[in-house]
Design an enzyme around this catalytic site. Structure first.
Site, PDB file in Angstrom:
ATOM      1  N   SER A  19      31.795  38.253  36.891  1.00 44.40           N
ATOM      2  CA  SER A  19      32.823  37.922  37.874  1.00 44.40           C
ATOM      3  C   SER A  19      33.941  38.943  37.778  1.00 44.40           C
ATOM      4  O   SER A  19      34.693  38.972  36.798  1.00 44.40           O
ATOM      5  CB  SER A  19      33.369  36.517  37.614  1.00 44.40           C
ATOM      6  OG  SER A  19      34.494  36.272  38.432  1.00 44.40           O
ATOM      7  N   HIS A  44      29.494  39.504  41.057  1.00 50.84           N
ATOM      8  CA  HIS A  44      30.066  38.333  41.727  1.00 50.84           C
ATOM      9  C   HIS A  44      31.526  38.624  42.057  1.00 50.84           C
ATOM     10  O   HIS A  44      32.301  39.014  41.175  1.00 50.84           O
ATOM     11  CB  HIS A  44      29.966  37.112  40.813  1.00 50.84           C
ATOM     12  CG  HIS A  44      30.448  35.835  41.425  1.00 50.84           C
ATOM     13  ND1 HIS A  44      29.620  35.019  42.172  1.00 50.84           N
ATOM     14  CD2 HIS A  44      31.659  35.234  41.406  1.00 50.84           C
ATOM     15  CE1 HIS A  44      30.300  33.964  42.573  1.00 50.84           C
ATOM     16  NE2 HIS A  44      31.541  34.069  42.130  1.00 50.84           N
ATOM     17  N   ASP A  46      35.002  37.054  43.674  1.00 54.61           N
ATOM     18  CA  ASP A  46      35.724  35.852  44.063  1.00 54.61           C
ATOM     19  C   ASP A  46      36.836  36.204  45.040  1.00 54.61           C
ATOM     20  O   ASP A  46      37.790  36.901  44.679  1.00 54.61           O
ATOM     21  CB  ASP A  46      36.321  35.169  42.833  1.00 54.61           C
ATOM     22  CG  ASP A  46      35.242  34.560  41.946  1.00 54.61           C
ATOM     23  OD1 ASP A  46      34.462  33.737  42.452  1.00 54.61           O
ATOM     24  OD2 ASP A  46      35.191  34.913  40.748  1.00 54.61           O
ATOM     25  N   MET A  48      39.879  34.768  47.196  1.00 54.94           N
ATOM     26  CA  MET A  48      40.784  33.620  47.243  1.00 54.94           C
ATOM     27  C   MET A  48      41.918  33.880  48.217  1.00 54.94           C
ATOM     28  O   MET A  48      42.434  34.999  48.280  1.00 54.94           O
ATOM     29  CB  MET A  48      41.349  33.340  45.854  1.00 54.94           C
ATOM     30  CG  MET A  48      40.312  33.165  44.773  1.00 54.94           C
ATOM     31  SD  MET A  48      41.104  32.798  43.195  1.00 54.94           S
ATOM     32  CE  MET A  48      39.700  32.975  42.090  1.00 54.94           C
ATOM     33  N   HIS A  77      31.895  35.235  46.909  1.00 56.76           N
ATOM     34  CA  HIS A  77      32.220  33.808  46.870  1.00 56.76           C
ATOM     35  C   HIS A  77      33.526  33.591  47.616  1.00 56.76           C
ATOM     36  O   HIS A  77      34.601  33.984  47.151  1.00 56.76           O
ATOM     37  CB  HIS A  77      32.332  33.384  45.398  1.00 56.76           C
ATOM     38  CG  HIS A  77      32.670  31.956  45.180  1.00 56.76           C
ATOM     39  ND1 HIS A  77      32.993  31.453  43.931  1.00 56.76           N
ATOM     40  CD2 HIS A  77      32.735  30.900  46.021  1.00 56.76           C
ATOM     41  CE1 HIS A  77      33.238  30.172  44.025  1.00 56.76           C
ATOM     42  NE2 HIS A  77      33.103  29.813  45.286  1.00 56.76           N
ATOM     43  N   MET A  79      36.326  31.540  48.527  1.00 51.55           N
ATOM     44  CA  MET A  79      37.164  30.375  48.231  1.00 51.55           C
ATOM     45  C   MET A  79      38.341  30.390  49.198  1.00 51.55           C
ATOM     46  O   MET A  79      39.490  30.585  48.823  1.00 51.55           O
ATOM     47  CB  MET A  79      37.622  30.415  46.775  1.00 51.55           C
ATOM     48  CG  MET A  79      36.512  30.139  45.795  1.00 51.55           C
ATOM     49  SD  MET A  79      37.061  30.166  44.073  1.00 51.55           S
ATOM     50  CE  MET A  79      36.659  31.866  43.646  1.00 51.55           C
ATOM     51  N   MET A 148      29.920  24.498  40.991  1.00 52.66           N
ATOM     52  CA  MET A 148      31.109  24.854  40.230  1.00 52.66           C
ATOM     53  C   MET A 148      31.208  23.950  39.012  1.00 52.66           C
ATOM     54  O   MET A 148      31.190  22.721  39.132  1.00 52.66           O
ATOM     55  CB  MET A 148      32.367  24.708  41.095  1.00 52.66           C
ATOM     56  CG  MET A 148      32.430  25.664  42.286  1.00 52.66           C
ATOM     57  SD  MET A 148      32.490  27.406  41.804  1.00 52.66           S
ATOM     58  CE  MET A 148      34.009  27.467  40.815  1.00 52.66           C
ATOM     59  N   ASP A 182      29.058  28.513  38.122  1.00 58.62           N
ATOM     60  CA  ASP A 182      30.256  29.339  37.986  1.00 58.62           C
ATOM     61  C   ASP A 182      31.329  28.525  37.281  1.00 58.62           C
ATOM     62  O   ASP A 182      31.702  27.440  37.735  1.00 58.62           O
ATOM     63  CB  ASP A 182      30.743  29.767  39.374  1.00 58.62           C
ATOM     64  CG  ASP A 182      31.938  30.719  39.322  1.00 58.62           C
ATOM     65  OD1 ASP A 182      32.447  30.990  38.225  1.00 58.62           O
ATOM     66  OD2 ASP A 182      32.350  31.197  40.397  1.00 58.62           O
TER      67      ASP A 182
END
Length: 224
Positions: A19, A44, A46, A48, A77, A79, A148, A182
């Site tokens: 990540s 990966h 993330d 946000m 991912h 979010m 998650m 994750d």
């Protein structure tokens, strides 16, 4: 294109996916080189928005920058509160897999279809406090489910063991579904997740908190 991307991800499983949220963004290319030397086979990312989760990270330019320097699968991912507004841009940036949160959308099937129209692998993520029946009606249409094991938004949280039962129930019900986990994945938890049927393991501090990425990745792989 979708089938090629899906087959490629299936072919690397079980896979440790670093990540990048915890990497050194002042030396992103150097981090990529270290991870490549360590033998990782996917990344990966993330994303946000400060709204769906109370944190901000990065967006399309980071995905596009990584795409220029690696051909590894990029697992993005989302979010974010409005994934539909950004799927096209992340597809253009070079994502191979886009995962959105079931809690963020009213019509997950429409989001899955939008992702698939770009030839990209579609994933649906679910937070630990969200009832599993929220996934009803969309699992059959998606390629992957991201369980998650911490609440989405911040790294460094403790692993929640109920994720194991969630992985087991999904694997029993959907033998061919890609399963991802994750949050809090490290040497003490990765083996149990694999035994529960998980395929993709998102790892943060268990790699980036170590001085030797190759040793850290090798230990995690041994436990798979």
């Amino acid at each position: 294109m979708l089938q090629q991307r899906l087959d490629r991800i299936r072919n690397i499983t079980p896979a440790v996916l670093p990540s990048l949220l915890q990497c050194d963004f002042g030396d992103l290319r150097g981090e990529l080189e270290r991870l490549t030397k360590a033998g990782v086979e996917g990344l990966h990312l993330d994303v946000m928005d400060g709204h769906f989760v109370p944190n901000l990270s990065y967006g399309m330019p980071i995905v596009a920058g990584l795409r220029r320097w690696t051909d590894m699968p990029l697992d993005v991912h989302l979010m974010i509160s409005d994934p539909a507004a950004y799927i096209d841009a992340f597809a253009d940036a070079g994502a191979d897999m886009l995962t959105f949160h079931i809690e963020a959308v009213e019509n997950p099937l429409a989001i899955i279809d939008q992702i698939h129209r770009h030839g990209i692998v579609a994933g649906v993520a679910i937070n630990p406090d969200t009832p599993m029946d929220r996934l009803d009606g969309c699992v059959e249409a998606t390629d992957a489910v991201l369980v998650m094991s911490v609440k989405a938004g911040f790294g460094g949280q403790a692993f929640r063991p109920e994720a194991i039962e969630r992985l087991k129930s999904l694997r029993e019900a959907y033998p061919d579904l890609l399963l991802e986990v994750d949050g809090g994945i490290k040497e003490e938890t990765i083996g149990d997740c694999r035994q529960a049927g998980c395929d993709l393991f998102v790892v943060g501090s268990a790699i980036f908190g170590q001085s030797d990425y190759q040793t850290a990745v090798s230990r995690l792989r041994d436990l798979l």
